[in-house]
Structures are given as structure tokens and as C-alpha cells.
Design a protein around this motif. Sequence first.
Motif, PDB file in Angstrom:
ATOM      1  N   TYR A  14       0.853  -1.188   0.000  1.00 48.09           N
ATOM      2  CA  TYR A  14       0.000   0.000   0.000  1.00 48.09           C
ATOM      3  C   TYR A  14       0.890   1.240   0.000  1.00 48.09           C
ATOM      4  O   TYR A  14       1.764   1.383   0.855  1.00 48.09           O
ATOM      5  CB  TYR A  14      -0.908   0.012   1.244  1.00 48.09           C
ATOM      6  CG  TYR A  14      -1.720   1.273   1.368  1.00 48.09           C
ATOM      7  CD1 TYR A  14      -2.848   1.481   0.581  1.00 48.09           C
ATOM      8  CD2 TYR A  14      -1.334   2.294   2.253  1.00 48.09           C
ATOM      9  CE1 TYR A  14      -3.576   2.653   0.663  1.00 48.09           C
ATOM     10  CE2 TYR A  14      -2.063   3.472   2.349  1.00 48.09           C
ATOM     11  CZ  TYR A  14      -3.182   3.650   1.555  1.00 48.09           C
ATOM     12  OH  TYR A  14      -3.896   4.808   1.632  1.00 48.09           O
ATOM     13  N   ILE A  15       0.682   2.122  -0.962  1.00 49.93           N
ATOM     14  CA  ILE A  15       1.469   3.357  -1.009  1.00 49.93           C
ATOM     15  C   ILE A  15       0.720   4.435  -0.248  1.00 49.93           C
ATOM     16  O   ILE A  15      -0.348   4.883  -0.664  1.00 49.93           O
ATOM     17  CB  ILE A  15       1.694   3.817  -2.460  1.00 49.93           C
ATOM     18  CG1 ILE A  15       2.464   2.731  -3.224  1.00 49.93           C
ATOM     19  CG2 ILE A  15       2.447   5.137  -2.498  1.00 49.93           C
ATOM     20  CD1 ILE A  15       2.750   3.082  -4.653  1.00 49.93           C
ATOM     21  N   ALA A  16       1.285   4.830   0.869  1.00 47.84           N
ATOM     22  CA  ALA A  16       0.615   5.838   1.687  1.00 47.84           C
ATOM     23  C   ALA A  16       0.971   7.236   1.186  1.00 47.84           C
ATOM     24  O   ALA A  16       2.103   7.489   0.777  1.00 47.84           O
ATOM     25  CB  ALA A  16       1.043   5.671   3.139  1.00 47.84           C
ATOM     26  N   GLY A  17       0.009   8.134   1.227  1.00 46.01           N
ATOM     27  CA  GLY A  17       0.253   9.538   0.891  1.00 46.01           C
ATOM     28  C   GLY A  17       0.679   9.739  -0.554  1.00 46.01           C
ATOM     29  O   GLY A  17       0.313   8.960  -1.436  1.00 46.01           O
ATOM     30  N   ARG A  18       1.446  10.790  -0.773  1.00 48.47           N
ATOM     31  CA  ARG A  18       2.024  11.119  -2.092  1.00 48.47           C
ATOM     32  C   ARG A  18       0.996  11.563  -3.134  1.00 48.47           C
ATOM     33  O   ARG A  18       1.326  11.640  -4.328  1.00 48.47           O
ATOM     34  CB  ARG A  18       2.842   9.943  -2.677  1.00 48.47           C
ATOM     35  CG  ARG A  18       3.870   9.310  -1.743  1.00 48.47           C
ATOM     36  CD  ARG A  18       4.817  10.306  -1.172  1.00 48.47           C
ATOM     37  NE  ARG A  18       5.882   9.712  -0.373  1.00 48.47           N
ATOM     38  CZ  ARG A  18       6.431  10.292   0.667  1.00 48.47           C
ATOM     39  NH1 ARG A  18       5.978  11.477   1.090  1.00 48.47           N
ATOM     40  NH2 ARG A  18       7.411   9.726   1.323  1.00 48.47           N
TER      41      ARG A  18
END
Length: 386
Positions: A14-18
Motif C-alpha cells: 500500500y502506497i501511503a500519501g504522495r
Amino acid sequence: MNPFRPGAGLEPRYIAGRENEYQVFERLIKSAPEIPGNLIISGLRGTGKTVLLNNLKGICDDYNWIHISREYNERFSNEAEFSQAVATDILTKIKGLSIAFDLKEIGGRFFEVIRDSSFTYKDFSVKLGKMSEKQLLEDYFLELLNESAQIIKSADIGGVVFLYDEFHTIVDQKSKRQFPLSSFIGALSQAQRDGAPFVLVATGLPQIQTNFIKAKSYSERMFRVVKLANLSAEETKKAFSETLKESKISFDNKLIDYLVENTGGYPYFIQFYGYFILENIPKENITLDDVKEIEPLLLQELDASFFDARYNKASDSEKIVLHTIANLADEADYSDIRKALKYSHETLVKMVSRLEEKGLLFRPSRGRFRFTVPLFNNYLIRKDKQ
Ligand SMILES: Nc1ncnc2c1ncn2[C@@H]1O[C@H](COP(=O)(O)OP(=O)(O)OP(=O)(O)O)[C@@H](O)[C@H]1O
Ligand SMILES: [Mg+2]
């Protein structure tokens, strides 16, 4: 299987933020080539630059732009190697396009131009060796970009995005008469003004911005700079909860708060802590107490696998400088370090620049020094107590 992925450039589950970073890039692509723009993504080690760069490919695809990816290193910081890398990558893509779109005629002309500018693949570096003038390489790049722009426009695609990783390693060296960076930026700027559909996205350690400005002072106006920082508390919480979602495992709220605090939102640590906890606590509902029990083991592993190698790059006297900074904060003024240490100005200047060369310190602003690795100060203080 453990869903956390500590490593270099490893795509997290899971890619958080950005979100902001994706938006900035998307806007650039939407406005190009009419309003040209480029992007510098700077950040410390392990903040997620490579992961972000890889994920921009999806946006390129959405807008029908092709992308050229390359990870650079110091070896490319001379004109011959650098231009060979850039030209080879463009050539490969263009070749693909001319075949796919049956652009034989235009493609043929392009390859003529390349040959005329003394590009024959195998002995390329030999011929470039004769190019002692900066102007020549810049002209060469300009021709390369403009000619390939013709083909891109004839093919039914939006343009080309250069996704260049570790690009802080490309610097001009006046003493060696090597100007790879300024030649490339200069040519890119000119080609973009002429309407060539290119976008450069360059990631690197924080000095990347200074490198660009040193190379061409107007590059400030060519580039948006996005500084990748640690994730916010909310984003960090999500990084844990979303990553765990498809597994049967859960962390209790106190544990999540502890992780927010102890990882500092640093992406690499999020993956490291998550991974280590799951490997060492074979339970479904994991609590803060469970983690407290293995904390000494976890810190030992973190120090051994992450911090020690970095710390041991420093000599004994340089280590003293590092500990001094850690005791001041994770960032300190030169004058405060000097006061605390009582070294002569000459000695201390030498030490801090060696620490910069070794990649342990950088200057966020004039006269200030900061650790290149997040939470390094906590590590040093842990060591002080041992
Ligand atoms: N947005 C994110 N959310 C969760 N984890 C992330 C995120 N971005 C990166 N990571 C994780 O952090 C670690 C470091 O990421 P990455 O290698 O992209 O950093 P980097 O800035 O390129 O580091 P380096 O400067 O060493 O090349 C990887 O394990 C990756 O899975
Ligand atoms: Mg990287």
C-alpha cells in the motif's frame, strides 16, 4: 506471506500519501508541451523516491506518453558515458516507435542525423572524447531531442518522460571539463521552448537541487521541486492498517500509535517494523505489549541491518562529531557544533565535509548540518547509552 516490504525500490503493498506528488506530475503532463515543465523529486535515503518514480509510469500511460527510465550513478558523470546513456535510451524508444507506426522515412532521417553528429553506437565514446567543448554536447543533445520530437509528433503519442533516478550523481566538473548536467538541461530547455514534447523527472538526494542551479541558474524556473518527507501520522497509520487489510493480522491502536512515533513516518522504517513484527510475533491480534517484549531484538536488528554500516563509514574522530550533533538535535548549526567540540575551525570544516562526502551529513541551509538518514540521532543516543 509477509505483506511488508523493507528494501530498496520495492513496491509497497500500500502506497501511503504522495497524492500531492502525483497531482503535480499529472498537471505537468497535461500542460506539456505548450507550457513546458519538469520535476525534481528530492529526498533522503529511503523516503520513497524510487517507488514514487515507478508509479508515475501509470500516469504516463494514462496520457499516452512514453517513458524512459534509468538509474544513474557516478560512473555516468562524464560526458561520454552520460550522453551514450541518454542517446541509447532515446534511440531504443524511437526505434520501437518507427517500427510500430511504420515511420520508416522519418525514422531513417533521424538515424542519419544521429550518425552525422558522430553517433555510431559502438565507438560512440571514442568520438565524443574529441568533444572538449561544452557547447558541442549541448548542441548534440538539442539535435537529438528535436529530431526525436519530429518522430514523436508523427507517431500518435503525447511525448516522452525521462524518469531519471539517483540523478544527484550527475554533476558538472569544471576542472575535468565535463559538463553533462548543464549540457542536458540547456538542450532540454531549448527543445522545450521549441515545443518538443519532453518532460524530465529527476529524483535524488537533497543536493540535486543545488547541482541543477549550479549547472544552469535558470533551471530554477524550469523545474518544480517536490521534497519527499516522512509520511504524516495519518498516512503512517494507513500504511500499517491498509497493508494488513488482506491478512488476518491486526495491530491494536496503542501499537499503531507507538509505530507512528517510533518510525517517524519514515517509509523504510514502516516496512521494516511491520515486517519484523510479523516475522517475530506469530499471533493474529498483536498488541503493544507483544512488541515491547521483542523491542530490544527489533532495535538490535534495525541497528545491525540499517544504521551500523552507515555509522562505521565515519572515522573515530568523525564519530565524535556525529554524536555531538545527535545530542544537539537531528540538525545543528555549525557554530553550535564548534562550541560543543572546541576543534579548530580548519579541523572541523574538514571533518564535516568528509562526513558529507561519506553521505552521512548534508546542509539543509547555509551553516547547518543534518543527518541524511532519519532517526539517526536516536540511534546515536542509543549507542551513547550502551
Ligand atoms: N508511500 C509509501 N508508503 C509506504 N511505504 C513506502 C512508500 N514509499 C516507499 N515505501 C517503502 O519504503 C522503502 C524505501 O523506498 P524507496 O526505495 O523508493 O526509497 P528511496 O527514496 O528511493 O531510497 P534511496 O534513496 O535509498 O534510493 C521501500 O521498502 C518501500 O517499499
Ligand atoms: Mg531509490
